[in-house]
Write an enzyme that holds these catalytic residues in place. Sequence first.
Site, short mmCIF file in Angstrom:
data_model
loop_
_atom_site.label_atom_id
_atom_site.label_comp_id
_atom_site.label_asym_id
_atom_site.label_seq_id
_atom_site.Cartn_x
_atom_site.Cartn_y
_atom_site.Cartn_z
N ASP A 96 0.88 -1.16 0.00
CA ASP A 96 0.00 0.00 0.00
C ASP A 96 0.92 1.22 0.00
O ASP A 96 2.15 1.08 0.12
CB ASP A 96 -0.95 -0.03 1.20
CG ASP A 96 -0.24 0.32 2.47
OD1 ASP A 96 -0.89 0.41 3.50
OD2 ASP A 96 0.98 0.48 2.42
N ASP B 66 -7.67 -7.50 2.07
CA ASP B 66 -6.58 -7.66 3.05
C ASP B 66 -7.13 -7.25 4.40
O ASP B 66 -7.98 -6.33 4.46
CB ASP B 66 -5.38 -6.77 2.68
CG ASP B 66 -5.54 -5.36 3.24
OD1 ASP B 66 -6.13 -4.51 2.54
OD2 ASP B 66 -5.11 -5.11 4.39
N CYS C 160 -11.96 -28.50 11.26
CA CYS C 160 -10.77 -27.91 10.63
C CYS C 160 -9.66 -28.93 10.51
O CYS C 160 -9.41 -29.72 11.43
CB CYS C 160 -10.30 -26.72 11.47
SG CYS C 160 -8.84 -25.90 10.79
N CYS D 250 -6.41 -28.02 9.82
CA CYS D 250 -5.10 -27.35 9.89
C CYS D 250 -4.20 -28.07 10.88
O CYS D 250 -4.65 -28.88 11.72
CB CYS D 250 -5.28 -25.88 10.30
SG CYS D 250 -5.44 -25.60 12.07
N CYS E 10 -5.30 -27.76 14.56
CA CYS E 10 -6.49 -28.54 14.94
C CYS E 10 -6.25 -30.03 14.91
O CYS E 10 -6.92 -30.80 15.60
CB CYS E 10 -7.67 -28.17 14.05
SG CYS E 10 -8.31 -26.53 14.43
N HIS F 177 -3.87 -21.46 12.47
CA HIS F 177 -5.29 -21.81 12.37
C HIS F 177 -6.10 -20.70 11.71
O HIS F 177 -6.88 -20.94 10.77
CB HIS F 177 -5.88 -22.09 13.76
CG HIS F 177 -7.37 -22.23 13.71
ND1 HIS F 177 -8.01 -23.37 13.27
CD2 HIS F 177 -8.34 -21.34 13.97
CE1 HIS F 177 -9.32 -23.18 13.27
NE2 HIS F 177 -9.55 -21.95 13.69
#
Length: 374
Positions: free
Chosen positions: A93, A268, A306, A308, A311, A337
């Site tokens: 940015d 974002d 989940c 991931c 998890c 996560h």
Amino acid sequence: MASIFQIEKKCPQTGARTGFLFTRRGVIETPVFMPVGTQASVKTLTPEEVSGLGARIILANTYHLFLRPGHELIARHGGLHRFMNWPRSILTDSGGYQVFSLAKLCKIEEEGARFQSHLDGQEYLLTPELSMEIQAGLDSDIRMVLDTCIPYPCSYDEAKRLTELTHRWEKRSLLAWQKNHRESLVFGITQGGMFEDLRRYSARVIANFDFHGHAIGGLSVGEPHDLMIEMLEASLSELPEEKPRYLMGVGTPQDILEAVSRGVDMFDCVLPTRNARRGTLFTSFGKISLKQSRYKDDERPIDPECQCYTCRNYSRAYLRHLFMAGELLVYRLNTIHNLHFYLCFMEGIRDAIRKGRFEEFKKHYYERKEESEC
Ligand SMILES: CNc1nc2cc(C(=O)NN)ccc2[nH]1
């Protein structure tokens, strides 16, 4: 300008669409969520971990890297990709928002934004030309024009004045980019405060410049959700469909879903990474906070649905213990996560649009969202 964006599939009932955004460092499937790497790091994770979670583009902040370590140092070290060992796409940015939200004694002048560094009080003048020079030193793939971020609330006259100043800065930004930045992409930013006519006016002016893509700026600055959506719709109505739309700083899963429905392609937000460090975790049935004693003896994963790393290997009880003990590992496990949640959420959105099931996806999200915490 060569087409850097290809629409793949449009949802027949809404404005949602999937697409591909081409930068010189790879192809990005849209709608896309960009993890925030403000100071050349997505906090607590290695670039390999960020890429392993599925991220193909991250955001870095011009304001922060200009103040520390400086864009000239990063340029001497081969640019931001080399410096932080991230070979994929980077969007930077311009610093307009950070000067407005972080710097001390910020004075908006015709020439640029005059401010004192929040680090050591040193005075700087950030101009459209300097912002582009910094982004060139960082060698980012998508560069944002310098804009003013209009405060909320703000009078109509002040919002109009700042919007018109932003348009002059964006013209200067584009001219500076055209001089020696052609290896990258340049996006314009619409402003207009919380006034529908100014939002439409700003989008029409920005659409008439020759940018690769268009960001909607100055939202999610404390305004009510419905007002954000209203201003978003006013801006989108004047932006060409064939170019990517990027809603800056947004947002919650719900905000993202509503914006995708209206044709936004890029997002974002610091929420997944910042909430992770505060012990707040996103799940398919709402958010949970590790601070709550109810998780003290809870052997289930954060989200039973989940897949991931966190998890699959750790319980809520363990994560809560780490968090209460201030063990640094929990920041990494929570970030893994939350970013996995956001990036999977975007993959789910893209998949639903491709299969013509976006409306169903959205309905399912709202049904699950109200579920009691488990
Ligand atoms: C969290 N809210 C939020 N709003 C933002 C707006 C901008 C913007 O207008 N940049 N030119 C940038 C980051 C933002 N983050």
